[in-house]
Design a protein around this motif. Structure first.
Motif, PDB file in Angstrom:
ATOM      1  N   ASN A   1       0.850  -1.181   0.000  1.00 42.28           N
ATOM      2  CA  ASN A   1       0.000   0.000   0.000  1.00 42.28           C
ATOM      3  C   ASN A   1       0.893   1.241   0.000  1.00 42.28           C
ATOM      4  O   ASN A   1       1.573   1.532   0.969  1.00 42.28           O
ATOM      5  N   ILE A   2       0.892   1.938  -1.142  1.00 38.91           N
ATOM      6  CA  ILE A   2       1.725   3.130  -1.231  1.00 38.91           C
ATOM      7  C   ILE A   2       0.974   4.287  -0.608  1.00 38.91           C
ATOM      8  O   ILE A   2      -0.161   4.583  -0.996  1.00 38.91           O
ATOM      9  N   VAL A   3       1.622   4.911   0.324  1.00 39.07           N
ATOM     10  CA  VAL A   3       1.004   6.039   1.016  1.00 39.07           C
ATOM     11  C   VAL A   3       1.850   7.272   0.748  1.00 39.07           C
ATOM     12  O   VAL A   3       3.059   7.255   0.962  1.00 39.07           O
ATOM     13  N   ASP A   4       1.221   8.300   0.235  1.00 41.94           N
ATOM     14  CA  ASP A   4       1.926   9.562   0.013  1.00 41.94           C
ATOM     15  C   ASP A   4       2.074  10.241   1.362  1.00 41.94           C
ATOM     16  O   ASP A   4       1.112  10.736   1.937  1.00 41.94           O
ATOM     17  N   ALA A   5       3.307  10.254   1.877  1.00 40.24           N
ATOM     18  CA  ALA A   5       3.516  10.727   3.233  1.00 40.24           C
ATOM     19  C   ALA A   5       3.272  12.221   3.383  1.00 40.24           C
ATOM     20  O   ALA A   5       3.079  12.713   4.492  1.00 40.24           O
TER      21      ALA A   5
ATOM     22  N   GLY B   1      10.666  19.754   6.283  1.00 42.39           N
ATOM     23  CA  GLY B   1      10.985  19.892   7.702  1.00 42.39           C
ATOM     24  C   GLY B   1      10.095  19.070   8.606  1.00 42.39           C
ATOM     25  O   GLY B   1       9.913  19.396   9.774  1.00 42.39           O
ATOM     26  N   HIS B   2       9.527  17.993   8.089  1.00 40.19           N
ATOM     27  CA  HIS B   2       8.696  17.116   8.917  1.00 40.19           C
ATOM     28  C   HIS B   2       9.423  15.820   9.183  1.00 40.19           C
ATOM     29  O   HIS B   2      10.396  15.485   8.520  1.00 40.19           O
ATOM     30  N   LYS B   3       8.916  15.085  10.164  1.00 37.85           N
ATOM     31  CA  LYS B   3       9.386  13.699  10.315  1.00 37.85           C
ATOM     32  C   LYS B   3       8.172  12.837  10.625  1.00 37.85           C
ATOM     33  O   LYS B   3       7.149  13.322  11.121  1.00 37.85           O
ATOM     34  N   ILE B   4       8.294  11.543  10.313  1.00 43.39           N
ATOM     35  CA  ILE B   4       7.161  10.651  10.531  1.00 43.39           C
ATOM     36  C   ILE B   4       7.621   9.460  11.342  1.00 43.39           C
ATOM     37  O   ILE B   4       8.655   8.853  11.053  1.00 43.39           O
ATOM     38  N   ASP B   5       6.849   9.137  12.375  1.00 42.65           N
ATOM     39  CA  ASP B   5       7.173   8.013  13.242  1.00 42.65           C
ATOM     40  C   ASP B   5       6.553   6.758  12.631  1.00 42.65           C
ATOM     41  O   ASP B   5       5.415   6.396  12.932  1.00 42.65           O
ATOM     42  N   ALA B   6       7.325   6.105  11.771  1.00 41.64           N
ATOM     43  CA  ALA B   6       6.794   4.939  11.056  1.00 41.64           C
ATOM     44  C   ALA B   6       6.436   3.816  12.026  1.00 41.64           C
ATOM     45  O   ALA B   6       5.468   3.086  11.836  1.00 41.64           O
ATOM     46  N   LYS B   7       7.246   3.731  13.107  1.00 38.02           N
ATOM     47  CA  LYS B   7       7.016   2.648  14.067  1.00 38.02           C
ATOM     48  C   LYS B   7       5.651   2.802  14.734  1.00 38.02           C
ATOM     49  O   LYS B   7       4.929   1.820  14.935  1.00 38.02           O
ATOM     50  N   ALA B   8       5.294   4.042  15.050  1.00 40.21           N
ATOM     51  CA  ALA B   8       4.009   4.276  15.710  1.00 40.21           C
ATOM     52  C   ALA B   8       2.855   3.846  14.816  1.00 40.21           C
ATOM     53  O   ALA B   8       1.895   3.199  15.257  1.00 40.21           O
TER      54      ALA B   8
ATOM     55  N   ALA C   1       1.604  10.921  14.221  1.00 39.76           N
ATOM     56  CA  ALA C   1       2.892  10.347  13.822  1.00 39.76           C
ATOM     57  C   ALA C   1       3.709  11.323  12.990  1.00 39.76           C
ATOM     58  O   ALA C   1       4.931  11.219  12.909  1.00 39.76           O
ATOM     59  N   LYS C   2       3.032  12.279  12.382  1.00 37.03           N
ATOM     60  CA  LYS C   2       3.773  13.242  11.561  1.00 37.03           C
ATOM     61  C   LYS C   2       3.961  14.519  12.366  1.00 37.03           C
ATOM     62  O   LYS C   2       2.988  15.128  12.803  1.00 37.03           O
ATOM     63  N   THR C   3       5.196  14.901  12.584  1.00 38.90           N
ATOM     64  CA  THR C   3       5.461  16.094  13.384  1.00 38.90           C
ATOM     65  C   THR C   3       6.530  16.927  12.721  1.00 38.90           C
ATOM     66  O   THR C   3       7.224  16.455  11.821  1.00 38.90           O
ATOM     67  N   LEU C   4       6.653  18.144  13.229  1.00 39.62           N
ATOM     68  CA  LEU C   4       7.763  18.966  12.760  1.00 39.62           C
ATOM     69  C   LEU C   4       9.047  18.356  13.287  1.00 39.62           C
ATOM     70  O   LEU C   4       9.104  17.903  14.426  1.00 39.62           O
ATOM     71  N   ASN C   5      10.036  18.351  12.456  1.00 36.49           N
ATOM     72  CA  ASN C   5      11.321  17.817  12.883  1.00 36.49           C
ATOM     73  C   ASN C   5      12.043  18.882  13.691  1.00 36.49           C
ATOM     74  O   ASN C   5      12.436  19.912  13.157  1.00 36.49           O
ATOM     75  N   ASP C   6      12.212  18.619  15.033  1.00 34.23           N
ATOM     76  CA  ASP C   6      12.815  19.683  15.843  1.00 34.23           C
ATOM     77  C   ASP C   6      14.322  19.532  15.960  1.00 34.23           C
ATOM     78  O   ASP C   6      14.966  20.254  16.701  1.00 34.23           O
ATOM     79  N   ASN C   7      14.872  18.593  15.218  1.00 28.44           N
ATOM     80  CA  ASN C   7      16.332  18.426  15.260  1.00 28.44           C
ATOM     81  C   ASN C   7      17.051  19.216  14.184  1.00 28.44           C
ATOM     82  O   ASN C   7      18.201  18.947  13.882  1.00 28.44           O
ATOM     83  N   LEU C   8      16.337  20.174  13.587  1.00 30.96           N
ATOM     84  CA  LEU C   8      16.949  20.888  12.472  1.00 30.96           C
ATOM     85  C   LEU C   8      17.675  22.119  12.969  1.00 30.96           C
ATOM     86  O   LEU C   8      17.267  22.741  13.943  1.00 30.96           O
ATOM     87  N   SER C   9      18.745  22.468  12.295  1.00 31.25           N
ATOM     88  CA  SER C   9      19.408  23.726  12.600  1.00 31.25           C
ATOM     89  C   SER C   9      18.493  24.865  12.141  1.00 31.25           C
ATOM     90  O   SER C   9      17.539  24.629  11.380  1.00 31.25           O
ATOM     91  N   GLU C  10      18.785  26.043  12.582  1.00 30.37           N
ATOM     92  CA  GLU C  10      17.923  27.177  12.236  1.00 30.37           C
ATOM     93  C   GLU C  10      17.841  27.349  10.727  1.00 30.37           C
ATOM     94  O   GLU C  10      16.781  27.571  10.162  1.00 30.37           O
TER      95      GLU C  10
END
Ligand code: GDP
Ligand code: MG
Length: 899
Positions: free
Chosen positions: A96-100, A134-141, A266-275
């Motif tokens: 199942n292809i999911v457009d993230a 600038g997002h990240k997705i928790d695939a495991k969740a 599961a989809k959140t802003l990635n807070d590990n990014l530099s400014e």
């Protein structure tokens, strides 16, 4: 072999993944509904090869459209046979292809897939875009909540693909029991009851069928009438606060609630990014919106589209790119490569060539200077009828078809760019806004735009339209969106209009003709939707795809596909038509062969000249004195003639000048003297040749192409085209005028045949025309000789022939319109017949014939005389009112009887 089916929303990247897995060449396009049929391929890197099915994109498993039915049947394995009549096997797992970037909407389909008893693996696609935004997705969740593996990938960047396949390969071995997110409450109980009933009946996928039955799914209700009763009993007791007893809506709502409660997080802003990275991501998130503000602007959106289209045509067809021709000439002589192989390649007197014209010139120069001589040399020993057949017949036609390849590919490349970037989907969205009120939806506009490439996939694509009337009406107008094969007609005729009638540029004519096709299409569609094909347009629920940077590989695949297709056509169906035409053009009605070479004025002249040079001592002396003859060489007459023309031009130019410098005076004297000398050499040859020529053509046995079966046939049907300007009005007796009716006819097989027929006929028709002119006393042999010299120049032969027909430019436009809107090529007709029932298909053929005839007439009369425009406009308005009131009164009546 294991079978995996790729299932997902339209535009989620299935075809990209499919191509990546199988090395295949499925059509990748950035809009919904591109893959309508399923495609198959093999993935080889797993321990054992795996078969991959690329299915049409779907939003849900409740089928409303034919493509959703295809997908559902394949997944369930309930499609007993495929189109070839082979037995289908069931897939072992679903990928199942999911457009993230569109997680929630895509997971809606996932919640339905989960209900089947089959392993499902989620391929979380477009992770590159997610990261860029600038997002990240928790695939495991997600995996934990749904109980199935989730693998992040980027189909376009080929990231995570092998890992996905490894996981899928393993998962496919373990049977999975269906699960539903609707398990709670009264609804859950009901589903469970029905599921138990299904299990008892030994139905495969009991949970899935139970849910669908409860959702009141049409197919399911049809299949299991006996169980519908239980459900309707329950329905009476069930009342939802919001949706009442509409169980489909209740279920849909429950699915979305599940997603937003459990998965959206599961989809959140990635807070590990530099400014810096965070800023770049923010910009990328808003960039698309900013672009859209301009490109889909309420007022400017459509004009921007039209300008873009014009630019594309300009880049492909213009001989005066960016209108710099005047600038070049103002600076004195335009730079050229006179005498080199590059002459006329990059610029001409008209100006700078567009890339399309450069490529075309290059192609023509390749066929003319390399392939044709090779071919002719190879055939030099063959009998004249054979070399005539192969060189003037077969090769001329094929070369004409080949010469259009570069421009077709370039135009196609531009369209693919627009499409792949996501812009075309926006065009459909804008047009939807305008045409919806006329009963035409944006969903119907997508296949129409696809028609610019080829009508066949476009017609198949109409399967995304749920309403039959809209679908049939759309299929009928798809050919009016000129496909690649029709371009050569446009280019050839537009070229003739420019050179014979002094119009400024080819690209503008081509562009306007494309627009005319579009206008005719929408007009016809609106009329059909108001009369014979009434109905409500399909809802256009599509969200605009993200803009994508077009992929070079996908573009390459498109172009290669197109080229292969075109070449295949050129060497099969077009070749066959060319051969048939050659036979019809080479025999009279009583089967006498028409020799091709007899009236070649140039050859005849050359013969007479050689004869004089060898046998007439005075003439021979003249030549020797002028250094046109020495022991081992005789200068060809054509070369002498060309010099003669140049000298004459010099004399004329200088004598017309008001005041001359001394230098110029000398030059004039000298030119006059050599003109006299030339007269002595040139005139005797022309006079003697004319006598020889007259003797040949006045022989009652003498035959040429105007005596052929083809000409006879052309003249019989020619009068039909009188209202279009190329019938009686250009003279049925004229030696050339029948070429239009003949080529319109050959065009029914394949549109490329139209210019191919022109090119093929040009040489012999021009010759025949020359012999006809010979009987006219006013014509001198010199005219004939020059006409023949021109006729032998391959590119101009067609233009010359068209000029000799005495046709008006309005009729040429009508000819284009006729070909654009008439019955499309064989293959498209066959496709259309497969997409509708027999009766509708018959009417479709009639529609094409009628439409082309009427449109051709309207265009011809309007452009030729202008005043008919007023009459046509009045008729249109009258017709419009009539239909409006007729429909209204009919609707009122129906409404009353219903009450
Ligand atoms: P389908 O309708 O599901 O078959 O989708 P396509 O394979 O035709 O792809 C739709 C669009 O998404 C095309 O423009 C692709 O180039 C683009 N696309 C597909 N996969 C990816 C990906 O992983 N990353 C990015 N950035 N674009 C992708
Ligand atoms: Mg696809």
């Amino acid at each position: 072999m294991k079978i995996f089916a790729l299932v997902g929303n339209p535009n989620s990247g299935k075809s990209t993944l499919f191509n990546n897995l199988t090395g295949g060449n499925a059509y990748v396009g950035n809009w919904p509904g591109v893959t309508v049929d399923k495609k198959e391929g093999t993935y080889k890197k797993t321990p054992e090869p795996v078969r991959i099915l690329d299915l049409p994109g779907i939003y849900s498993l409740s089928p409303y459209t034919p493509e959703e039915v295809i997908a559902r049947n394949v997944i369930l394995g309930s499609q007993a046979t495929n189109a070839n009549g082979d037995l289908e096997e069931k897939p072992n797992a679903i990928i199942n292809i999911v457009d993230a970037t569109n997680l929630e909407r895509n997971l809606y389909l996932t919640t339905q897939l989960l209900e089947m008893d089959i392993p499902v693996i989620i391929a979380l696609n477009m992770m590159d875009l997610v990261e860029k935004n600038g997002h990240k997705i928790d695939a495991k969740a997600i995996s934990e909540k749904l109980g199935i593996p989730v693998v992040p990938i980027s189909a376009q960047k080929s990231e995570g693909i092998d890992e996905l396949m490894d996981v899928a390969y393993e998962t496919a071995d373990t049977p999975r029991e269906g699960k539903t997110v609707l398990a709670d409450g009264a609804l859950g109980h009901l589903i469970n009851d029905v599921k138990i009933a299904f299990k008892g009946m030994d139905v495969a996928h009991p949970l899935f069928h139970a849910v669908k039955l409860v959702e009141n799914d049409e197919l399911e209700v049809e299949d299991h009438k006996e169980l519908v009763k239980i459900v309707s009993e329950f329905k009476k007791t069930f009342k939802d606060d919001t949706f009442g007893d509409d169980l489909e809506a209740v279920a849909a709502d429950a699915r979305y609630q599940f997603i937003s409660k459990n998965l959206s997080g599961a989809k959140t802003l990635n807070d590990n990014l530099s400014e810096e990275e965070a800023n770049a991501a923010l910009e990328s998130r808003t960039k698309s919106d900013k672009i859209d503000k301009v490109l889909t602007h309420k007022w400017f959106g459509i004009p921007i589209f039209l300008v873009l289209l014009f630019l594309i045509f300009h880049l492909t067809f213009s001989e005066n790119l960016f209108y710099l021709g005047g600038v070049l000439q103002a600076n004195g002589a335009s730079p050229s490569f006179a005498g080199s192989p590059f002459e006329g390649l990059f610029w001409s007197d008209a100006g700078i060539m567009s890339p399309g014209v450069i490529l075309q010139t290059f192609m023509i120069s390749l066929t003319d200077n390399v392939l044709s001589p090779l071919f002719a040399g190879w055939l030099s020993g063959a009998p004249s009828w054979l070399s005539g057949f192969l060189v003037d017949g077969v090769w001329a036609g094929i070369a004409a078809v080949l010469s259009f390849v570069p421009q077709i590919l370039l135009l196609f490349l531009f369209f693919s760019l627009l499409e792949d970037s996501g812009y075309m989907a926006r065009v459909a969205f804008m047009l939807d806004r305008i045409f919806r009120r006329f009963g035409v939806s944006g969903k119907a506009i997508l296949p129409m735009i696809m028609g610019f490439g080829c009508s066949i996939p476009a017609m198949i694509n109409t399967r995304t339209l749920p309403e039959e009337n809209e679908r049939v009406a759309t299929i009928r107008v798809i050919p009016f969106f000129s496909c690649g094969a029709k371009q050569p007609i446009l280019i050839a005729i537009a070229g003739a209009i420019v050179s014979n009638f002094g119009f400024p540029n080819v690209d503008l004519i081509v562009y306007l003709m494309y627009l005319a096709g579009i206008i005719v299409a929408f007009a016809a569609l609106i009329i059909m939707r108001a009369t014979t094909m009434r109905g409500k347009p399909a809802p256009f629920i599509m969200e605009l795809p993200q803009y994508h940077r077009p992929q070079a590989k996908a573009l390459g695949i498109h172009l290669w596909d197109k080229l292969k297709h075109y070449m295949k056509k050129a060497f099969t169906i077009i070749l066959a038509a060319i051969v048939a035409i050659w036979f019809l053009q080479s025999f009279t009605f009583d089967w006498k062969f028409i020799p091709d070479q007899e009236v070649n004025v140039v050859d005849l002249t050359e013969e007479v000249y050689t004869d004089l040079a060898e046998n007439d001592s005075t003439y021979s002396l003249l030549l020797e004195e002028a250094e046109y003859k020495n022991e081992d060489e005789l200068t060809p007459f054509a070369d002498i003639y060309n010099e003669y023309v140049e000298v004459q031009a010099t004399v004329e130019e200088l004598s017309n000048k008001e005041s001359l410098t001394q230098e110029e005076k000398d030059e004039l004297e000298e030119a006059k003297a050599s003109a006299l000398e030339f007269d002595l050499i040139v005139n005797p040859v022309l006079v003697a040749s004319f006598d020889a020529f007259k003797e040949t053509v006045s022989d009652p046995e003498y035959l040429d192409v105007s005596d052929s079966i083809l000409a006879g046939f052309g003249k019989i049907i020619q009068p039909i085209f009188t209202p279009l300007g190329f019938g009686y009005n250009i003279g049925v007796d004229r030696n050339t005028s029948w070429v239009y009716s003949v080529s319109a006819f050959t065009g029914l097989i394949a549109k490329e045949n139209v210019p191919a027929t022109f090119a093929q006929l040009a040489a012999s028709v021009n010759k025949s025309n020359i012999s006809l002119q010979a009987s006219d006393d006013a014509v001198t042999y010199e005219d004939l000789y020059v006409a023949q010299l021109n006729a032998e120049d391959g590119t101009d032969a067609t233009k010359l022939m068209i000029k000799n027909t005495g046709v008006s430019w309005a009729a040429l436009i009508a000819f284009i319109i006729f070909n654009m809107t008439t019955i499309p090529c064989f293959a498209a007709v066959a496709t259309a017949s497969g997409e509708m029932n027999k009766k509708r298909f018959k009417y479709t053929i009639l529609f094409w014939l009628g439409c082309s005839y009427i449109c051709g007439t309207i265009f011809y009369l309007s452009l030729r005389y202008w005043w008919p425009i007023a009459i046509f406009a009045a008729m249109a308005v009258g017709f419009g009112f009539f239909i409006h009131y007729f429909n209204k009164s009919r609707d009122d009546k129906n409404g009353q009887s219903a009450n």
